[in-house]
Write a protein that holds these residues in place. Structure first.
Motif, PDB file in Angstrom:
ATOM      1  N   VAL A 130       0.834  -1.206   0.000  1.00  0.00           N
ATOM      2  CA  VAL A 130       0.000   0.000   0.000  1.00  0.00           C
ATOM      3  C   VAL A 130       0.863   1.248   0.000  1.00  0.00           C
ATOM      4  CG1 VAL A 130      -1.701   1.327   1.304  1.00  0.00           C
ATOM      5  CG2 VAL A 130      -1.949  -1.159   1.098  1.00  0.00           C
ATOM      6  N   GLU A 131       1.887   1.277   0.838  1.00  0.00           N
ATOM      7  CA  GLU A 131       2.780   2.429   0.878  1.00  0.00           C
ATOM      8  C   GLU A 131       3.500   2.621  -0.450  1.00  0.00           C
ATOM      9  OE1 GLU A 131       4.096   2.465   5.595  1.00  0.00           O
ATOM     10  OE2 GLU A 131       5.070   1.084   4.197  1.00  0.00           O
ATOM     11  N   LEU A 165       2.330   2.262  -3.339  1.00  0.00           N
ATOM     12  CA  LEU A 165       1.474   2.999  -4.267  1.00  0.00           C
ATOM     13  C   LEU A 165       1.735   4.499  -4.198  1.00  0.00           C
ATOM     14  CD1 LEU A 165      -2.005   1.260  -3.835  1.00  0.00           C
ATOM     15  CD2 LEU A 165      -0.305   0.874  -5.613  1.00  0.00           C
ATOM     16  N   TYR A 166       2.020   4.988  -2.983  1.00  0.00           N
ATOM     17  CA  TYR A 166       2.228   6.422  -2.810  1.00  0.00           C
ATOM     18  C   TYR A 166       3.538   6.890  -3.435  1.00  0.00           C
ATOM     19  CZ  TYR A 166      -1.488   5.851   0.676  1.00  0.00           C
ATOM     20  OH  TYR A 166      -2.659   5.556   1.304  1.00  0.00           O
ATOM     21  N   GLN A 205     -10.992   2.870  -7.232  1.00  0.00           N
ATOM     22  CA  GLN A 205     -10.865   4.112  -6.463  1.00  0.00           C
ATOM     23  C   GLN A 205     -11.165   5.345  -7.319  1.00  0.00           C
ATOM     24  OE1 GLN A 205      -7.177   4.541  -4.310  1.00  0.00           O
ATOM     25  NE2 GLN A 205      -7.796   3.107  -2.735  1.00  0.00           N
ATOM     26  N   MET A 207      -8.579  -1.820   2.320  1.00  0.00           N
ATOM     27  CA  MET A 207      -7.147  -1.633   2.543  1.00  0.00           C
ATOM     28  C   MET A 207      -6.378  -2.833   2.000  1.00  0.00           C
ATOM     29  SD  MET A 207      -4.986   0.530   3.894  1.00  0.00           S
ATOM     30  CE  MET A 207      -3.522   0.800   4.904  1.00  0.00           C
ATOM     31  N   ARG A 208      -6.917  -4.027   2.200  1.00  0.00           N
ATOM     32  CA  ARG A 208      -6.219  -5.242   1.755  1.00  0.00           C
ATOM     33  C   ARG A 208      -6.142  -5.326   0.237  1.00  0.00           C
ATOM     34  NH1 ARG A 208      -9.714  -7.473   5.956  1.00  0.00           N
ATOM     35  NH2 ARG A 208      -8.485  -7.791   7.852  1.00  0.00           N
ATOM     36  N   SER A 225      -8.012   4.149   4.741  1.00  0.00           N
ATOM     37  CA  SER A 225      -8.563   3.312   3.696  1.00  0.00           C
ATOM     38  C   SER A 225      -9.534   4.168   2.889  1.00  0.00           C
ATOM     39  CB  SER A 225      -9.273   2.094   4.308  1.00  0.00           C
ATOM     40  OG  SER A 225      -9.751   1.224   3.310  1.00  0.00           O
ATOM     41  N   MET A 237      -6.081  -2.749  -1.827  1.00  0.00           N
ATOM     42  CA  MET A 237      -5.548  -1.530  -2.431  1.00  0.00           C
ATOM     43  C   MET A 237      -4.415  -1.790  -3.428  1.00  0.00           C
ATOM     44  SD  MET A 237      -4.720   2.072  -0.472  1.00  0.00           S
ATOM     45  CE  MET A 237      -6.243   1.939   0.483  1.00  0.00           C
ATOM     46  N   PRO A 238      -3.549  -2.791  -3.211  1.00  0.00           N
ATOM     47  CA  PRO A 238      -2.515  -3.065  -4.224  1.00  0.00           C
ATOM     48  C   PRO A 238      -3.073  -3.416  -5.599  1.00  0.00           C
ATOM     49  CG  PRO A 238      -1.907  -4.074  -2.134  1.00  0.00           C
ATOM     50  CD  PRO A 238      -3.318  -3.586  -1.985  1.00  0.00           C
ATOM     51  N   SER A 272      -1.078  -1.716   7.099  1.00  0.00           N
ATOM     52  CA  SER A 272      -1.534  -2.962   6.475  1.00  0.00           C
ATOM     53  C   SER A 272      -1.148  -4.183   7.305  1.00  0.00           C
ATOM     54  CB  SER A 272      -0.971  -3.088   5.057  1.00  0.00           C
ATOM     55  OG  SER A 272       0.443  -3.040   5.075  1.00  0.00           O
TER      56      SER A 272
END
Length: 477
Positions: free
Chosen positions: A8-9, A11-12, A363, A350-351, A312, A353-354, A167
């Motif tokens: 997830v991080e 992605l940022y 999204q 959240m799970r 999330s 999101m990847p 996560s």
């Protein structure tokens, strides 16, 4: 010592998104004390003295050399410094935070701008960091805080307590259930594709539309901002909607009386304004993307002092017509969000999101409505006062070639005054377009406030029972 970024991080990293907080101050400031206060915070939070580094096929946080750690930058200047900072990126490989104190000639007006990478923060921790900075400053100038002793060079390498990515703090879940949830979300987004608002600037290339969070196919067409915008003069700008304390209080009163959330009222105003810009007659399917705070929903809860991105998202598709009743729409948005949170969908979102880079529709909303709720602003010692506080999200990647995109609104109430910030990139939406959008949202919110006044007047004369209507608890998101 490094700490690998979770998926997830990661992605940022591609988004290059950041929180830009600003604080306008009138009166005397001790710049040296504020600089020391900032140093104490960077010493306590590993992420504030780290950078992004390649780590095999992914990325990791690693410490910056001491000479490259962020320090408070002092300069002379006024409001123009805000625009410059808004358009100055935090580059990959450099510090993940920057603090600038600009003082106007005469030394009575100051502007502090604090920029923090989204990889190590969210709205709640960013606001907490800003308030902590001023608390440290106040303790130093009032003599209630001890002057810190800097640690020996390299001492942090011996033992570092990196905060765990959120996560890894989620409640246990069966992988098959997460897979089913992903399949359901993909099916729903396919059945109910949402419309996006077209840019009002000339379209450069007929590329496919990409979501605001996409870091895949559209990235080649991205525009990266710099300290002065791009070579063609385009830049990030912000239109602002600020309500006074009275209108904010009446908006909250209406929310209590009608059983909706303030977030629902704001989201409805945004959706109606977006529908007006799509033109034509009849209903349209629009999407409302609401970030959902995870800190208070984890077990145990995660303190806002922990510098990680703990958020999330919730995406819902709603039908909006040209004559949709705003309060009914607000209730629909609020109930849908409440039910989703009660089911625990925010953990599953959240799970998965990847998966967003491969499936941007997960999204992609017509509007993105963040909401930090009601928070206190900074407190300064005697001799100085805060005249304004702002929180604005920004990023480095924009896609003017896409021709359309979500509309972003950052909502926060500092000390009882609701503010909505509308950041936009001028190669996509013009200032005139965003000003008109802001004014439409303001009109709807003021109509809500007026409805509260009318309800109160009706209740006072005893001619109606609206004030006695039962309310339904709705989450603050």
């Amino acid at each position: 010592m490094r700490r690998a970024l979770c998926p997830v991080e990661t992605l940022y990293v591609g988004q290059r998104s950041r929180a830009v907080l600003s604080c306008s101050v009138r009166g005397h400031l001790d710049a040296a004390a504020l600089s020391t206060a900032f140093d104490t915070l960077t010493a306590e939070h590993p992420g504030l003295r780290a950078r992004i580094a390649s780590d095999g096929s992914g990325y990791a946080l690693e410490f910056l050399p001491d000479t490259e750690r962020p320090r408070l930058i002092l300069r002379t200047g006024g409001p123009e410094v805000y625009d410059e900072e808004l358009n100055s990126p935090l580059s990959v490989g450099g510090p993940l935070a920057r603090a600038v104190l600009a003082t106007e000639p005469g030394a009575e007006r100051h502007l502090l701008v604090l920029t923090v990478d989204h990889i190590i923060t969210d709205g709640h921790s960013a606001i907490t960091l800003l308030n902590a900075l001023w608390d440290r400053y106040g303790a130093l100038v009032e003599g209630t805080g001890a002057r810190p002793t800097p640690p020996p060079a390299g001492a942090e390498l011996l033992s570092v307590d990196w905060p765990a990515p959120v996560s890894e703090l989620l409640p246990p879940s069966d992988e098959s259930e997460t897979a089913k949830y992903l399949e359901w979300r993909l099916t729903e987004t396919g059945r109910h594709p949402v419309e996006l608002v077209p840019y009002d600037t000339p379209r450069q290339d007929p590329e496919a539309v990409v979501g605001a969070g996409s870091t895949t196919n559209g990235q080649a067409a991205a525009v990266t901002t710099g300290a002065a915008g791009t070579a063609d003069g385009h830049r990030i700008e912000v239109r602002r909607l600020l309500l006074d304390a009275g209108h904010t209080a009446r908006l909250r009163q209406l929310a209590r009386e009608t059983g909706v959330s303030v977030h629902g009222l704001v989201s409805a105003a945004l959706l109606i304004a977006a529908r007006h810009r799509l033109g034509g007659d009849g209903p349209r399917v629009l999407g409302c993307l609401s970030p959902v705070d995870l800190r208070s929903r984890l077990t145990p809860p995660l303190s806002p002092t922990v510098m990680v991105a703990a958020v999330s998202t919730h995406l819902q598709a709603v039908t909006v017509d040209t004559d949709t009743e705003p309060l009914a729409l607000a209730r629909e948005v609020g109930v849908h969000l409440r039910d989703s949170i009660e089911r625990g969908d925010h953990f599953q979102d959240m799970r998965i999101m990847p998966e967003v880079p491969r499936n941007p529709a997960l999204q992609t909303g017509t509007v993105i409505a963040t909401n930090m709720g009601s928070v206190p602003g900074p407190r300064l010692p005697e001799g100085a006062e805060v005249t304004d506080v702002r929180l604005v999200p920004a990023r480095e990647q924009y896609f003017p070639q896409a021709g359309r995109s979500p509309l972003m609104a950052c909502v926060v109430s500092f000390d009882g005054r609701l503010a909505i910030e509308f950041p936009h990139y001028t190669a996509c939406f013009s200032a005139a377009f965003m000003e008109a959008l802001r004014d439409d949202v303001r009109s709807t919110l003021l109509s809500f406030a007026a409805a509260t006044t009318a309800t109160a007047a009706t209740a006072a004369t005893g001619s109606g029972a609206a004030a006695d209507a039962p309310s339904v608890s709705a989450p603050r998101a």
